[in-house]
Design an enzyme around this catalytic site. Structure first.
Site, short mmCIF file in Angstrom:
data_model
loop_
_atom_site.label_atom_id
_atom_site.label_comp_id
_atom_site.label_asym_id
_atom_site.label_seq_id
_atom_site.Cartn_x
_atom_site.Cartn_y
_atom_site.Cartn_z
N ALA A 98 -4.78 7.40 -4.38
CA ALA A 98 -3.41 6.97 -4.64
C ALA A 98 -3.46 5.48 -4.98
CB ALA A 98 -2.53 7.23 -3.43
N SER A 130 0.85 -1.19 0.00
CA SER A 130 0.00 0.00 0.00
C SER A 130 0.88 1.24 0.00
CB SER A 130 -0.95 -0.02 1.21
OG SER A 130 -1.92 1.00 1.11
N ASN A 131 0.29 2.40 0.34
CA ASN A 131 1.02 3.66 0.41
C ASN A 131 0.49 4.46 1.59
OD1 ASN A 131 -1.30 5.30 -0.60
ND2 ASN A 131 -0.92 4.13 -2.48
N HIS A 132 0.97 5.68 1.75
CA HIS A 132 0.66 6.47 2.94
C HIS A 132 -0.59 7.35 2.80
CE1 HIS A 132 4.37 5.26 4.82
NE2 HIS A 132 5.08 5.68 3.78
#
Length: 412
Positions: free
Chosen positions: A288, A220-222
């Site tokens: 995102a 995943s991402n932030h």
């Protein structure tokens, strides 16, 4: 404050949170506003007219005819038309589920709803009810209708409710309502011709995606989803019909008037956006989305054995590019580009390659911008090459800037 000298009609309806209306009246009067309170019959079970009359320094109105000496037929008429024309703004706080339904459907056999139908001024509704009532499809539809009429909704807050449940439904605090009214009169907040976007169908993506490695791990991402949720709320405030496709976030549910579809992976987000894309007038892709996903997710938890572990990845569907290729005349698309270097050049390439109308550029080199912050600093580039730069500000204000850009484009 900018409410000084303003004539504010405060509608108080049957909700346990009606006790907060006393503090709201006090704050308004202290700020120099003229306040006229109109109560429903049900509201008087929670707070007395005498309390609000004392604080507002005006008799509280609740019926079409005010009786004198307790004898019917000898009273004075409370002219709902004159009241609607007198006010610079009407604030209904708390607005119960019952009152929302009455105003949304045009029922007016009490004084407050008749004043609402007679009003030519801006109207703010501040809902207050239990969490399940607030998120019931009927309430959501009534809020959507009221917004589509050009009214303003002050979103209920999250917290402990009178039922003992925890969730959304608490009346916004009087200080919050005061701040919104001050901003409305001072900056023209909400005065951006809501009829231009009223009824327009807006598709928004928000948050990260999670690409499964095995049943317990993912890539995943932030992203927190804060920017996308703020954009969704900004659109719904000006009367748009909003569909939000959200990746996993820890944020509370958005405004109940928003149709929210929760997804996890990039593929799920693609499928969900495809389902509503053709009907959308405006598409804002702020999510995102992962560029790659594990090619072969494991069915069982992968055990730690080797000192080096390799993971084969495959490209995900490029949602922006796919929708850009499918875009029809009359549809408008806005994408986001979070960059760390060569920011402007990379954003322009994305704008052109994906057939977008606007690209919203963030740079992680700007302090207070990007993932996780409550603020953002953006530069918007349109397909005609025009650049719009904005200072660092709250994500709510950034969202309003983006809505205003789209409104100005539709007006031109």
């Amino acid at each position: 404050m900018s409410v000084t000298g303003k004539r504010i009609l405060l509608g108080v309806t049957g909700s346990i949170s009606a006790y907060k209306s006393a503090l709201l009246v006090r704050l308004l009067v202290k700020a120099g506003a003229e306040v006229q309170v109109v109560m429903t019959e049900a509201a008087q079970a929670f707070i007395t007219p005498l309390t609000l009359a004392t604080l507002s320094k005006r008799p509280v109105l609740s019926t079409f005819v005010s009786s004198e000496s307790g004898r019917a037929g000898n009273g004075s008429w409370n002219n709902h038309v004159e009241l609607g024309l007198w006010a610079d703004v009407i604030v209904i706080a708390p607005a119960s589920a019952h009152t929302l339904a009455r105003c949304a459907t045009g029922l007016c056999n009490d004084l407050l709803s008749a004043v609402y139908l007679s009003a030519r001024c801006p109207v703010f509704f501040a809902p207050a009810m239990d969490v399940d009532m607030y998120h019931h499809p009927t309430t959501a539809e009534n809020l959507r209708k009221l917004k589509s009429f050009g009214n303003h909704i002050i979103q209920a807050e999250h917290g402990e409710l009178a039922s003992g449940l925890i969730g959304e439904g608490r009346l916004a605090e009087p200080d919050t309502i005061m701040q919104l009214l001050d901003k409305f009169f001072r900056l023209g907040y909400g005065n951006t011709e809501p009829s231009i976007l009223a009824g327009k169908r807006v598709l928004i993506t928000a948050g990260p995606t999670q690409e499964p490695i095995d049943p317990v791990r993912y890539i995943s991402n932030h992203s927190t989803g804060k920017m996308g949720y703020a954009i969704a709320n900004a659109f719904v405030k000006v009367g748009a019909t909003v569909s939000l496709v959200s990746g996993p976030t820890s944020l509370p549910l958005p405004d109940p008037g928003i149709q929210c579809t929760q997804v996890r992976s990039a593929q799920e987000m693609f499928v969900a956006t495809q389902a509503v894309f053709k009907e959308a007038d405006i598409i804002v892709l702020s999510a995102a989305v992962a560029d790659y996903t594990p090619a072969h997710p494991a069915d069982q938890k992968i055990k730690k054995k080797e000192s080096v572990f390799s993971l084969e990845l495959t490209k995900t569907t490029d949602i922006a590019a796919t929708l850009g290729n499918q875009k029809q005349p009359g549809q408008w698309m806005m994408g986001f580009a979070l960059e760390t270097n060569n920011e402007y050049e990379n954003a322009v390439k994305k704008l052109q390659a994906k057939n977008l109308d606007w690209i919203v550029l963030n740079s992680l080199r700007d302090e207070g911008a990007g993932f996780g912050h409550d603020t953002n600093k953006i530069t918007v580039i349109d397909k005609d090459g025009q650049t719009h730069k904005f200072a660092l500000k709250s994500k709510e204000d950034v969202a309003q800037d983006l809505v205003n850009l789209i409104i100005n484009k539709l007006k031109s």
